[in-house]
Write a protein that holds these residues in place. Sequence first.
Motif, PDB file in Angstrom:
ATOM      1  N   ARG A 171       0.440  -3.210  -0.866  1.00 51.08           N
ATOM      2  CA  ARG A 171      -0.354  -2.137  -1.924  1.00 51.08           C
ATOM      3  C   ARG A 171      -2.406  -2.743  -1.380  1.00 51.08           C
ATOM      4  O   ARG A 171      -1.916  -4.421  -1.517  1.00 51.08           O
ATOM      5  N   SER A 230      -2.627   4.756   3.434  1.00 48.32           N
ATOM      6  CA  SER A 230      -2.950   5.534   2.343  1.00 48.32           C
ATOM      7  C   SER A 230      -4.062   5.082   1.805  1.00 48.32           C
ATOM      8  O   SER A 230      -4.533   4.125   1.192  1.00 48.32           O
ATOM      9  N   TRP A 231      -5.188   6.434   1.535  1.00 50.17           N
ATOM     10  CA  TRP A 231      -6.068   6.313   0.212  1.00 50.17           C
ATOM     11  C   TRP A 231      -6.116   7.145  -0.780  1.00 50.17           C
ATOM     12  O   TRP A 231      -6.292   8.454  -0.627  1.00 50.17           O
ATOM     13  N   ILE A 232      -5.891   6.967  -2.198  1.00 50.53           N
ATOM     14  CA  ILE A 232      -6.163   7.428  -2.996  1.00 50.53           C
ATOM     15  C   ILE A 232      -7.312   7.361  -4.007  1.00 50.53           C
ATOM     16  O   ILE A 232      -7.403   5.778  -4.107  1.00 50.53           O
ATOM     17  N   PRO A 274      -1.374  11.868  -0.691  1.00 48.44           N
ATOM     18  CA  PRO A 274      -2.841  11.084  -0.007  1.00 48.44           C
ATOM     19  C   PRO A 274      -3.454  11.065   1.025  1.00 48.44           C
ATOM     20  O   PRO A 274      -2.574  11.694   1.960  1.00 48.44           O
ATOM     21  N   HIS A 281     -10.156   3.010  -5.903  1.00 52.24           N
ATOM     22  CA  HIS A 281      -9.172   3.315  -4.791  1.00 52.24           C
ATOM     23  C   HIS A 281      -8.370   2.190  -4.259  1.00 52.24           C
ATOM     24  O   HIS A 281      -8.285   0.651  -4.150  1.00 52.24           O
ATOM     25  N   TRP A 282      -7.323   3.296  -4.391  1.00 54.80           N
ATOM     26  CA  TRP A 282      -5.966   2.469  -3.690  1.00 54.80           C
ATOM     27  C   TRP A 282      -5.170   2.959  -2.841  1.00 54.80           C
ATOM     28  O   TRP A 282      -5.208   4.147  -2.115  1.00 54.80           O
ATOM     29  N   GLY A 283      -3.927   2.234  -2.015  1.00 57.69           N
ATOM     30  CA  GLY A 283      -2.711   2.731  -0.956  1.00 57.69           C
ATOM     31  C   GLY A 283      -2.491   2.044  -0.853  1.00 57.69           C
ATOM     32  O   GLY A 283      -1.946   0.787  -1.570  1.00 57.69           O
ATOM     33  N   THR A 284      -1.334   2.301   0.086  1.00 57.73           N
ATOM     34  CA  THR A 284      -0.562   1.526   1.113  1.00 57.73           C
ATOM     35  C   THR A 284      -0.447   0.881   2.460  1.00 57.73           C
ATOM     36  O   THR A 284      -0.408   2.272   2.857  1.00 57.73           O
ATOM     37  N   GLU A 314      -1.517  11.147  -5.988  1.00 58.17           N
ATOM     38  CA  GLU A 314      -0.714  10.250  -5.540  1.00 58.17           C
ATOM     39  C   GLU A 314       0.507  10.346  -5.042  1.00 58.17           C
ATOM     40  O   GLU A 314       1.029   9.838  -3.977  1.00 58.17           O
TER      41      GLU A 314
END
Length: 161
Positions: free
Chosen positions: A59, A89-91, A100, A73-76, A97
């Motif tokens: 992540r 992924s871009w959240i 995404p 901005h977060w994701g995996t 969630e």
Amino acid sequence: MSDRIEAKVTHRFRANPEQVFDAFVDPALAERWQAAWLKRSGLVGRPTRSEIDPRVGGRFILADEREGGEARHWGTFLALDRPTRISFSWIVDESEEDDPGVVSMIIEPEPDGPGSVVTLYNTMDAQWEDWLPQTEKGWIALLGGIEDVIERRDIAPVLNA
């Protein structure tokens, strides 16, 4: 799965594909390109969190303090194929969630000489259609921020006294 739209931007780097790939996923460089990204976006702010776990399934979170408050901005990471492809992924909001956006960066050698060409695709929910031009500008600024870090333009010159 909702209806999807796609932002697409291209950026040419003087750096080779390995340098571009490594600069994006290197946790030690993340805060630097994040600050350069803010500056290129014309935003007054400072990074407050830059965490990257550069492995498939790892992540990341990027957060900064802006005039309007904190932006996150977060994701995996979904794919890390050095040096040619990064996908994640871009959240930007908790409501995303379960569905995404997905970002894919294709990194290719420059066909006409040294350097590389990055084409970035951001597939997202169609509800963000009005934000597409702003999204593309943001990705252009992010890629420019990475270039600033690679080229060391983000570091103030040291003046001899």
